[in-house]
Design a protein around this motif. Sequence first.
Motif, short mmCIF file in Angstrom:
data_model
loop_
_atom_site.label_atom_id
_atom_site.label_comp_id
_atom_site.label_asym_id
_atom_site.label_seq_id
_atom_site.Cartn_x
_atom_site.Cartn_y
_atom_site.Cartn_z
N LEU A 29 0.63 -1.18 -0.05
CA LEU A 29 -0.02 0.00 -0.14
C LEU A 29 0.84 1.40 0.22
CD1 LEU A 29 -2.95 -1.30 2.89
CD2 LEU A 29 -3.15 -0.51 0.09
N ILE A 30 1.60 0.72 0.51
CA ILE A 30 2.70 2.82 0.48
C ILE A 30 3.40 3.07 -0.27
CG2 ILE A 30 5.46 3.77 1.73
CD1 ILE A 30 4.12 1.28 4.61
N GLN A 31 3.67 1.58 -1.05
CA GLN A 31 4.48 1.34 -2.58
C GLN A 31 3.29 2.03 -3.09
OE1 GLN A 31 6.93 -2.13 -4.26
NE2 GLN A 31 4.67 -1.59 -5.61
N ASN A 32 2.52 1.86 -3.70
CA ASN A 32 1.16 2.16 -4.63
C ASN A 32 0.83 3.21 -4.30
OD1 ASN A 32 1.54 -0.08 -5.79
ND2 ASN A 32 -0.63 -0.53 -4.37
N GLN A 33 0.18 3.75 -2.67
CA GLN A 33 0.69 5.56 -2.53
C GLN A 33 0.98 6.11 -2.68
OE1 GLN A 33 -3.36 5.64 0.42
NE2 GLN A 33 -3.47 2.95 0.05
N LEU A 34 2.49 6.46 -2.05
CA LEU A 34 3.76 7.06 -2.05
C LEU A 34 4.88 7.05 -2.30
CD1 LEU A 34 3.86 7.18 2.21
CD2 LEU A 34 2.21 8.57 0.59
N GLN A 35 4.83 6.06 -3.26
CA GLN A 35 5.49 5.62 -4.09
C GLN A 35 7.05 5.32 -3.76
OE1 GLN A 35 3.64 8.31 -5.17
NE2 GLN A 35 2.30 7.86 -5.98
N ILE A 36 7.06 4.55 -2.73
CA ILE A 36 8.42 3.96 -2.44
C ILE A 36 8.52 2.40 -2.77
CG2 ILE A 36 10.17 4.01 -0.53
CD1 ILE A 36 8.30 6.23 1.31
N PRO A 37 9.70 2.12 -3.22
CA PRO A 37 8.79 0.40 -3.22
C PRO A 37 9.26 -0.39 -2.04
CG PRO A 37 10.80 1.52 -5.12
CD PRO A 37 10.29 2.37 -3.83
N SER A 38 8.78 -1.42 -2.37
CA SER A 38 8.81 -2.42 -1.49
C SER A 38 10.00 -2.96 -0.22
CB SER A 38 7.63 -3.77 -1.24
OG SER A 38 6.75 -3.36 -1.62
N HIS A 39 10.85 -3.09 -1.13
CA HIS A 39 11.69 -3.62 -1.10
C HIS A 39 12.68 -2.65 -0.47
CE1 HIS A 39 12.75 -2.26 -5.42
NE2 HIS A 39 13.57 -2.62 -4.57
N ASN A 40 12.57 -1.72 -0.17
CA ASN A 40 13.58 -0.97 -0.03
C ASN A 40 12.63 -0.03 1.67
OD1 ASN A 40 15.84 0.04 -1.98
ND2 ASN A 40 14.58 1.61 -3.24
N GLN A 41 11.96 -0.16 1.94
CA GLN A 41 11.13 -0.22 3.46
C GLN A 41 11.78 -0.71 4.82
OE1 GLN A 41 6.70 -0.30 2.55
NE2 GLN A 41 7.30 0.61 0.71
N THR A 42 12.29 0.06 5.37
CA THR A 42 11.64 -0.34 6.46
C THR A 42 11.27 -0.12 7.30
OG1 THR A 42 14.21 -0.81 6.23
CG2 THR A 42 13.59 -1.01 8.12
N LEU A 43 10.15 -0.65 8.12
CA LEU A 43 9.21 -0.08 8.89
C LEU A 43 9.54 0.24 10.51
CD1 LEU A 43 6.02 -1.23 6.70
CD2 LEU A 43 7.20 0.92 6.36
N SER A 44 8.91 0.80 11.63
CA SER A 44 9.12 0.54 13.10
C SER A 44 7.76 1.22 13.77
CB SER A 44 10.57 0.77 13.44
OG SER A 44 9.92 0.38 14.86
N THR A 45 7.54 0.98 14.65
CA THR A 45 6.05 1.92 15.55
C THR A 45 7.39 2.39 16.67
OG1 THR A 45 6.56 -0.02 16.99
CG2 THR A 45 4.43 0.01 15.66
N ASN A 46 8.84 2.27 16.49
CA ASN A 46 10.11 2.96 17.44
C ASN A 46 10.21 4.44 16.20
OD1 ASN A 46 11.94 3.63 18.85
ND2 ASN A 46 12.14 2.11 19.42
N GLN A 47 10.28 5.55 17.23
CA GLN A 47 10.29 6.38 16.04
C GLN A 47 11.71 7.24 16.01
OE1 GLN A 47 9.64 10.19 18.63
NE2 GLN A 47 10.24 9.40 20.30
N ASN A 48 12.44 6.23 16.92
CA ASN A 48 13.98 6.08 16.55
C ASN A 48 14.94 5.36 15.32
OD1 ASN A 48 14.42 7.34 19.02
ND2 ASN A 48 14.89 5.31 20.36
N LEU A 49 13.47 5.28 14.27
CA LEU A 49 13.93 5.00 13.41
C LEU A 49 14.63 5.98 12.71
CD1 LEU A 49 13.73 2.28 11.33
CD2 LEU A 49 11.31 2.75 10.52
N LEU A 50 13.89 7.17 12.98
CA LEU A 50 14.54 8.12 11.78
C LEU A 50 15.88 8.86 12.55
CD1 LEU A 50 10.84 10.18 11.96
CD2 LEU A 50 12.21 8.30 10.00
N LEU A 51 16.26 8.48 13.30
CA LEU A 51 17.70 8.66 13.70
C LEU A 51 19.18 7.60 13.07
CD1 LEU A 51 17.33 10.07 17.47
CD2 LEU A 51 16.79 11.36 15.30
#
Length: 411
Positions: A29-51
């Motif tokens: 869904l993120i790939q389709n709606q935000l144009q970010i390929p699935s294999h490039n994505q790292t997801l987390s509920t932890n905000q420290n991911l952005l650091l």
Amino acid sequence: MLIRIRSRDGLERISVDNPNVTVSQLKTLIQNQLQIPSHNQTLSTNQNLLLAKSPSDLLRFTDMSDPNTLISALNVGHGSIIFLAYDGERTIAGPAVTPAGSFGRKMTVDDLIAKQMRVSRQEIPHCESVSFDRDCANVFQHYVNETLAFAVKRGGFMYGTLSDEGKVEVNFIYEPPQQGLEENLMLLRDPDEEKLVDAIASGLGMRRVGFIFTQTIMQDKKDYTLSNREVLQAAELHAESELKEWVTAVVKLQVNEDGAADVHFEAFQMSDMCIRLFREGWFETEIGEDDDPKLSQMKKDVVVGVKDVREVDNDFFLVVVKILDHEGPLSSSFPVENRATEVTMRALKNQLDRMKSLPFVKRISDFHFLLFMARFLDLSSDVPILAECVRTQTPIPEGYQVLMNSMASMS
């Protein structure tokens, strides 16, 4: 339902028809709606991911690494925030353009300035590392933990040395008069006292190198690294310092794997763009109760990623600094200024008596002791002499020893 996705490009939303989708389906869904390929994505509920700064850092965030996990099992539902890190560039369709006049839409001067104000992450700090004297850091955190119980905020100015390579060493913390609340810290600064502090620091071969403050227990329940109020205060003090290596340190309680709370130190620099925006008056300084603390409000549009926005995720302004520790040249046993309990002559006597077996210069090699004494001495002559003796660890002139002993005997 709508799920909010926070990435380096800010906050975006995706639409999810089925609340029981898997992590893999969410990535699609993120790939389709935000144009970010699935294999490039790292997801987390932890905000420290952005650091995270490297691929190895990303591997620490495993809560959404299993593609078959249902997002509902992670308590992700309508309105939840998922943090996203990705490699590469995005291609997003731009808005429809309606030309005005022969050469397209007319742009104002503000439009042109906004196009130049592009807010992006600063990867490399000017400060290579910050090292805390173990005693001075412990005295600060012990007070906010044991006495204040992290219920209200507390802050102080950090003093120490700066190497040519950009390494900062913090050897003492001066706590100015202040009023700490649950989400706000008001510094009631005393210019005369700060002159004494700076004179002592200069005599010790040190200078003001940063600001340290605590976050409260209630703040720990909110999903931001620094709040908009904290960003404003940190930017103001950084800009005032005119020191590119200036460090902002945060002390907070963090729940560890065993469910117990540990005191945790983090260090940042405010980005060059953040300081520029502050100096040029772009920040909205009036913060309302309903404003999202994760976002800083701008008075005019700035460019984040590919969007013109007036709200900037606070994390864009933070540059992580490595933390070390060391044993500095000063002790930290004398009571600290401007706390709930007033420092009296009795503290002077206790300090001198407790360390009787040591040379006199060792007994007074404590910033808080020197600040207490400086109130009774001449700023231009006496204070530099005593601080120089402490810096070089040379004998204290007899006249000063007699003065201090007589003051102690009066308690």
